[in-house]
Design an enzyme around this catalytic site. Structure first.
Site, short mmCIF file in Angstrom:
data_model
loop_
_atom_site.label_atom_id
_atom_site.label_comp_id
_atom_site.label_asym_id
_atom_site.label_seq_id
_atom_site.Cartn_x
_atom_site.Cartn_y
_atom_site.Cartn_z
N LYS A 84 1.10 -1.24 -0.23
CA LYS A 84 -0.09 -0.21 0.25
C LYS A 84 1.05 0.91 -0.06
CE LYS A 84 -3.95 1.59 2.12
NZ LYS A 84 -5.05 1.28 3.84
N SER A 159 -9.61 1.28 3.77
CA SER A 159 -8.58 1.86 2.82
C SER A 159 -7.79 0.99 2.34
CB SER A 159 -8.33 3.27 3.12
OG SER A 159 -6.97 3.09 4.32
N SER A 183 -10.05 -1.63 7.64
CA SER A 183 -9.38 -0.88 6.27
C SER A 183 -8.35 -2.07 5.28
CB SER A 183 -8.55 -0.35 6.31
OG SER A 183 -8.86 1.46 6.21
#
Length: 479
Positions: A84, A159, A183
């Site tokens: 990420k 997310s 997330s």
């Protein structure tokens, strides 16, 4: 449900490593096939912030040479991996998914990245996230909309939106996301993935924060366990990290039995959105699989309150408001309008209220540990709702309902307990439904073992056939 192909891009990490060891496949072969999938699907999925296939090819060639010598660098040598964008990679800007931010350019990689590279993992690039990671979708003021490989009209969740799209879409088997309230697991439920939000401190971070964790998104429990064994190695930069634990052989060759385990079934979060009937039925059916195998399953009453959820949301809003107010007026206008409204709603909140919010979070931590301690495992939905429109910032669209969808996930961030997601069913129109499996603090192995067992015993109707294109559909491969 789409049919999953047998091409290298669809193989698990454990299958890839076995193929490298036998000589049936090389890391370069695997990378070239993954690159072909990325080339075909990335224009619509939009999973990457930074994609560097040239560097990945260099790493894959080096891995190929190590395997030829019989000297792999580690358990994931040659396996394609993504991370990420908020997990630092030296020299790669970190905008936090936000068009208003001047990206930080780190000079050193994060612990997660260093552990992956030390183990020979082939990093493809950095995956996207929404603004400051404070949306449960793939909507970003910087990146645009990230879409589900199952159905591009639907959300990935967030997310860890790019990581989820990459995992389900065949961009290699191993992906690392972060999670402060759901997330990692929310993309898990809305994309059918197996994921883990590890125990607090299990995976070292260079920026630890209350409730924050980094963990694997994968297509099987064994792959999640394999990645955890790598990224959980200690790093002195994380002052909250747990003592080292050997997770090199996380799971036994055969799934462990669940007979005799005491299992709580949590179907009422006590706050937030109501549970959709199809989600309720799928989670109950999953619990029945455990009960039929000899686990002692009993209902767990709600332990989170609407006030706790409100206070957690308010605390996060004030935190992001501070970041928002640090921007220039012109930069503030570039932040996603939804996030602008979300943070400005608390511009009059004072310090005393923030401290009360913090005390409420500590009460949630205590309530979660107390309620779940009697159980070896707790089964629940990941989210009360199924996947929504890709261009919605939140499950209800553009209006402000706080964090009404994280009543099942957020408690385990605050308590530091491990919590996984695994697919347990599909809606009538084909959307995935995730089961959350949580455990006592520090029992990451127990949670992954239970998920591994469930994957082996869930009905075929709950088992994903991954939406990875057939090799014939792509017309060649490129790295």
């Amino acid at each position: 449900m789409p049919h999953s192909s047998g091409r290298p891009a669809s193989l698990t990490a454990t299958e890839l490593v076995a193929a490298y060891a036998s000589g049936d496949l090389s890391p370069v072969d695997a990378l070239e096939d993954v690159a072909a999938v990325i080339e075909a699907r990335e224009p619509e999925l939009n999973a990457f912030w930074q994609l560097d296939l040239e560097s990945a090819l260099t790493a894959a060639r080096a891995s190929e040479q190590r395997w030829d010598r019989g000297q792999p660098a580690g358990p994931i040598d040659g396996v394609p991996v993504t991370v990420k964008e908020n997990l630092a990679r030296a020299g790669v800007p970190m905008p936090a998914g936000n068009a208003g931010v001047e990206p930080v350019v780190p000079t050193r990689s994060s612990p997660v990245v260093e552990r992956v590279e030390e183990s020979g993992g082939v990093i493809l690039g950095a995956t996207v996230m929404p603004d400051w990671g404070m949306l449960s979708s793939g909507v970003s003021s910087l990146h645009g909309v990230t879409r589900s490989p199952w159905n591009t009209s639907l959300t990935t969740g967030g997310s860890s939106s790019g990581a989820g799209a990459a995992a389900a879409g065949g961009y290699g088997p191993l992906h690392v996301g972060t999670d402060i309230g759901g997330s990692i697991r929310l993309p898990g439920t809305w994309l059918g993935l197996t994921t883990l939000k590890p125990s607090a401190g299990r995976v070292p971070l260079d920026t630890p924060y209350l409730g924050r964790a980094a963990g694997p998104l994968a297509r099987s429990a064994r792959d999640a366990a394999l990645l955890l064994s790598v990224i959980s190695r200690p790093d002195v930069r994380d002052w909250t990290s747990l003592p080292p634990e050997d997770l090199g052989t996380v799971l036994p060759p055969e799934p462990r039995d669940v007979r005799g385990l005491r299992v709580g079934l949590h179907l009422d979060a006590g706050c937030g959105l109501p549970l959709e009937p199809e989600v309720h039925r799928a989670v109950e059916a999953a619990a029945a699989v455990f009960a039929e195998a000899g686990a002692e399953v009993e209902l767990l009453p709600p332990f989170m309150t609407p006030r706790m959820l409100h206070d957690l949301d308010e605390f996060w809003r004030v935190r992001s408001l501070a970041d928002f107010q640090a921007l220039s007026p012109a930069a503030r206008e570039r932040v996603l309008p939804f996030i602008q409204r979300w943070v400005l709603a608390v511009r009059d909140v004072d310090g005393t209220t923030v401290l009360r919010d913090y005390a409420s979070i500590m009460a949630l931590q205590q309530a979660t540990v107390t309620a779940t301690e009697p159980y070896d495992l707790v089964l629940s939905p990941v989210a009360p709702v199924t996947a929504f429109a890709a261009d919605w910032p939140m499950p209800w669209g553009d209006e402000d309902r706080g964090m009404a969808h994280i009543g099942f996930t957020a408690p385990y961030n605050m308590s530091g307990q491990p919590a996984a997601s695994v697919n347990c069913g599909f809606t009538r129109d084909g959307r995935t439904i995730g089961l959350q499996v949580s455990g006592r603090r520090f029992d990451d192995v127990g949670v992954l073992s239970a998920v591994d067992w469930y994957e082996a015993h869930r009905p075929e109707s709950a088992t994903p056939a991954w939406p990875i294109p057939e090799m014939s559909d792509l017309g060649g491969s490129h790295a």
